[in-house]
Scaffold this active site. Structure first.
Site, PDB file in Angstrom:
ATOM      1  N   CYS A  48      -0.242 -22.210   9.759  1.00 52.54           N
ATOM      2  CA  CYS A  48      -0.776 -20.955   9.244  1.00 52.54           C
ATOM      3  C   CYS A  48      -2.305 -21.007   9.283  1.00 52.54           C
ATOM      4  CB  CYS A  48      -0.293 -20.759   7.810  1.00 52.54           C
ATOM      5  SG  CYS A  48      -1.026 -19.335   6.970  1.00 52.54           S
ATOM      6  N   CYS A  51      -3.705 -20.889   5.466  1.00 54.12           N
ATOM      7  CA  CYS A  51      -3.572 -21.969   4.474  1.00 54.12           C
ATOM      8  C   CYS A  51      -3.241 -23.320   5.089  1.00 54.12           C
ATOM      9  CB  CYS A  51      -2.518 -21.613   3.428  1.00 54.12           C
ATOM     10  SG  CYS A  51      -0.824 -21.787   4.022  1.00 54.12           S
ATOM     11  N   CYS A  97       4.063 -16.321   5.787  1.00 50.68           N
ATOM     12  CA  CYS A  97       3.929 -17.735   5.427  1.00 50.68           C
ATOM     13  C   CYS A  97       4.452 -17.898   4.001  1.00 50.68           C
ATOM     14  CB  CYS A  97       2.467 -18.149   5.510  1.00 50.68           C
ATOM     15  SG  CYS A  97       2.165 -19.792   4.824  1.00 50.68           S
ATOM     16  N   CYS A 100       1.470 -19.115   1.432  1.00 48.65           N
ATOM     17  CA  CYS A 100       0.363 -18.263   0.981  1.00 48.65           C
ATOM     18  C   CYS A 100       0.668 -16.771   1.088  1.00 48.65           C
ATOM     19  CB  CYS A 100      -0.918 -18.606   1.740  1.00 48.65           C
ATOM     20  SG  CYS A 100      -0.935 -18.038   3.450  1.00 48.65           S
ATOM     21  N   CYS A 122       8.402 -13.076  16.517  1.00 48.71           N
ATOM     22  CA  CYS A 122       7.298 -12.506  17.284  1.00 48.71           C
ATOM     23  C   CYS A 122       6.044 -12.616  16.414  1.00 48.71           C
ATOM     24  CB  CYS A 122       7.647 -11.058  17.604  1.00 48.71           C
ATOM     25  SG  CYS A 122       6.427 -10.215  18.588  1.00 48.71           S
TER      26      CYS A 122
HETATM   27 ZN   LIG Z   1      -0.180 -19.687   4.892  1.00 48.00          ZN
END
Ligand SMILES: [Zn+2]
Length: 135
Positions: A48, A51, A97, A100, A122
């Site tokens: 991510c 984060c 995610c 976060c 996607c």
């Molecule tokens: Zn994240």
């Protein structure tokens, strides 16, 4: 819902570029075929960008020709959060995610891709950061 990583809107704005903020925190979508990882075949782990949580691996990335990096499965099912999304008059499933809450993209199923799951995560390139296994 509380996330492990919680930051104020001001903090996110300060830490992310305007383009990253627009996708990750405002559920934007980068233009098709323009993201840096669309055709990437480098081996590694995609984390991510907001984060740093590990989200996808290159081993589950496949060529969907849809214009965005596509994966048929997340690294761990608990790494991402799936949320029903009815914006823009469509019934879609948003992928966030799990650590976060940042927007990553959408997941589609039953499109007939020859993958083990018949799912296509996607994902916007700008939501990810690739750590190459080759160093
Ligand atoms: Zn994240």
């Amino acid at each position: 819902m509380a996330y492990e990583v919680e930051k104020s809107d001001e903090q996110w704005r300060a830490e992310l570029s305007p383009a990253e903020y627009q996708v990750l925190r405002q559920a934007g979508t980068e233009p098709a075929f323009r993201g840096e990882y669309t055709d990437t075949k480098t081996e590694g782990v995609y984390s991510c960008r907001a984060c740093g949580a590990e989200l996808f691996r290159s081993t589950e990335k496949f060529e969907s020709h849809c214009g965005w990096p596509s994966f048929y499965d997340p690294k761990d099912s608990s790494a991402v959060e799936l949320i029903e999304d009815h914006s823009h008059g469509m019934a879609r499933t948003e992928v966030r995610c799990a650590q976060c809450g940042s927007h990553l993209g959408h997941v589609f199923a039953g499109e007939g891709y020859p993958t083990p799951t018949d799912q296509r995560y996607c994902i916007n390139s700008i939501s990810l950061r690739l750590a190459s296994a080759e160093g």
